[in-house]
Design an enzyme around this catalytic site. Structure first.
Site, PDB file in Angstrom:
ATOM      1  CD  GLU A 121       9.564  48.054  33.001  1.00  0.00           C
ATOM      2  OE1 GLU A 121       9.312  47.581  31.933  1.00  0.00           O
ATOM      3  OE2 GLU A 121       8.992  47.850  34.343  1.00  0.00           O
ATOM      4  CD  GLU A 172       3.391  52.820  31.795  1.00  0.00           C
ATOM      5  OE1 GLU A 172       2.884  52.978  32.451  1.00  0.00           O
ATOM      6  OE2 GLU A 172       2.883  52.511  30.726  1.00  0.00           O
TER       7      GLU A 172
END
Lengths: 359, 359
Positions: free
Chosen positions: B174, B317
């Site tokens: 994310e 991420e």
């Protein structure tokens, strides 16, 4: 001057300028400073090891050293001694855990006979046999002082041959039925740890076997009185041929500015021998995982190394080193391949929200 | 029946027969039983997930979902909101940490706009924007109940499209400036944890910022009174668009018998939403690393998941998931590729030294 002393003298501090440049670049990459944690630290250490601001790993070799242990006649292992050469054959055939995990990580495997008790005549196995197994350390030294030095020097030569052939990362691995027993003895002598804390079940002995193993280690230390201030003495009296060989591999890597990934409990005992011979070599060591074997945590503390993988492994062979070698390679790739804030047009941190240095 | 309910109903228990066969094979491989620890457990779980005794991983995809958070107007992040779309562009260009680590692990990256506040028009970025950022949860719900369901269903569809295209392992990732704040709120509501314990520095706020962030979370929970027994209510009131999307990815993976590797703190908050909607989905989740963010440990405990990597990472991420995806693949390779005792002619354990089952 001896090969060993020459190697020790060649181990130099890390290149602080390259490390500084690497650290500065890490802080320009598109991520909050420090947010890749150990990957950042590793990349900076690699810069210091290789002496360049953008280190890279291109050829990884796991060196698996095999030997036997006279102390197995005391009944301290769950597996019979014949398994040592059988597993050497399995390594050569590509069927062992280390073969699979090295293939997965893109590492090569070298198998070295440092002292298997029976003749090993298997193509591809490097013959550096110092003697066919150690003597039973309960009755006297496991090997002579000269043999201990010969093991280490053989390890240095094996490492240097791989480095000359292009290896830029080495990993340690071992096979030797009974070899958690000398490893626990080495840990006990160097650290002063309690034998009970330093000794575990190895490949899986039962509770009676564990008590016996601890008693065997106590007797071996009492009989031999190893001098904790003299690493060669400790290796000779309560060590092992593959343990000495791996200490040499580690020193050979450090002297040639090559990082060396330390596998589990036995490899870490070898690393402690190397660190006591040459404290500066520690900067070249990278811990891989923490083993189920209870003494491993103590060994890593003694070495001042922090493991990356917590996977309840206890196989040895270099399996943890093979997995971790990929993480080391990844750390170098992060430093080289990530975009900087300027490259990517990404805004940096708000100044009003900068990290407080006082907490 | 809604897409969401249908997906939840499709999540089935693991295949116990395949797991039994995998476990039996593990005990025949040339190593002490259990000595590869988590790699063995993972391979057996993969067998149960894929429903076959020899599981394999051939195509790994990390799904990175991006969105913005109205709560950033309270000043709870060290980076400005414009960084969310800048980093989406960086992902698309291949310059971010997740790109490097995915390349290293042989995984592909998919980037999904779940709700970036500004228009994102970047080739390769999948547009599933539910709304342009959440509302500020201090003043009311972050999103409506319908929007929360829409996020989850979008995630399910993204996962299913990847699985249809051949992905057999998904990882979560994310990007969203401010998204540790809703994650801490979700953890607090579901677990009853203290806000102080559940809340950390995210990308790097200072001590004053940390106190503010905790106060903002307290106010958001007090204002919205999310119902901890209703996961959609929690997601809508104090969640985020990418968090809902990732909960959907996880449910979509589980419903299609695909393992899903959970990244760090925010991904684990999404996993907790998924687990509260569908407890059976937990068997399909694999924890990757434990983050520096203090609430992550609490989230993993709440999920009953054990991380493999301890690398002090806190980037998100999907970077931890990318690294761990290689370990999952390795576990399957061990099960398939290692020789058995019979194949390799290696002796098994001495019976007199077998493990005691009573200790």
């Amino acid at each position: 001057m001896s090969r060993l002393q020459e190697t020790i003298d060649n181990v130099r501090p890390l290149d602080s300028e390259a490390m500084q440049q690497a650290a500065e670049r890490q802080d320009q990459l598109t991520k909050p400073p420090g947010s890749l944690g150990v990957l950042e630290e590793l990349s900076i250490r690699l810069a210091g090891i290789q002496g360049r601001p953008l280190p890279a790993i291109s050829r990884k070799v796991i060196i698996v050293m095999a030997a036997d242990h006279g102390v197995v006649s005391e009944g301290i292992s769950a597996f019979p001694q014949e398994v040592t050469p059988q597993m050497v054959a399995n390594f050569a055939a590509g069927g062992a855990g280390i073969n699979v995990l090295s293939r997965h990580s893109g590492a090569e495997v070298r198998v070295v006979d440092m002292g298997v008790a029976t003749p090993v005549d298997i193509p591809g196995v490097i013959d550096r046999k110092v003697r066919p197994g150690t003597a039973n350390m309960v009755n006297g030294p496991a090997m002579s002082r000269d043999e201990a030095v010969a093991c280490i020097e053989a390890g240095i030569e094996v490492a240097e041959a791989e480095i000359e052939a292009g290896a830029d990362l080495l990993g340690t691995g071992e096979m030797g039925i009974g070899n958690t027993t000398p490893s626990s003895a080495i840990l006990t002598v160097f650290s002063g740890a309690d034998i009970a804390q330093a000794t575990g079940r190895g490949t899986g002995i039962d509770t009676g076997g564990l008590h016996l193993k601890r008693e065997v280690i106590r007797r071996a230390i009492e009989r031999n009185q190893p001098d904790s201030g003299d690493a060669i003495d400790v290796l000779a009296k309560v060590g092992g041929l593959e343990i000495g060989g791996l200490a040499g591999v580690i020193l050979g890597a450090a002297a040639n500015r090559v990082p060396v990934v330390i596998d589990g409990f036995i490899s870490s005992a070898a690393a402690l021998v190397a660190a006591r011979l040459c404290p500066a070599a520690r900067d070249y060591m990278i811990a891989s995982h923490v083993s189920v074997e209870p003494g491993h945590k103590l060994l890593l503390e003694e070495l001042g190394l922090k493991p990356m993988l917590f996977m309840d492994m206890r196989l040895g062979e270099g399996t943890g080193a093979a997995l971790a070698s990929g993480l080391v390679e990844a750390s170098a790739r992060v430093l080289s391949e990530m975009a900087t804030f300027a490259d990517a047009g990404v805004s940096e941190k708000d100044e009003k929200q900068m990290d407080s240095a006082t907490e």
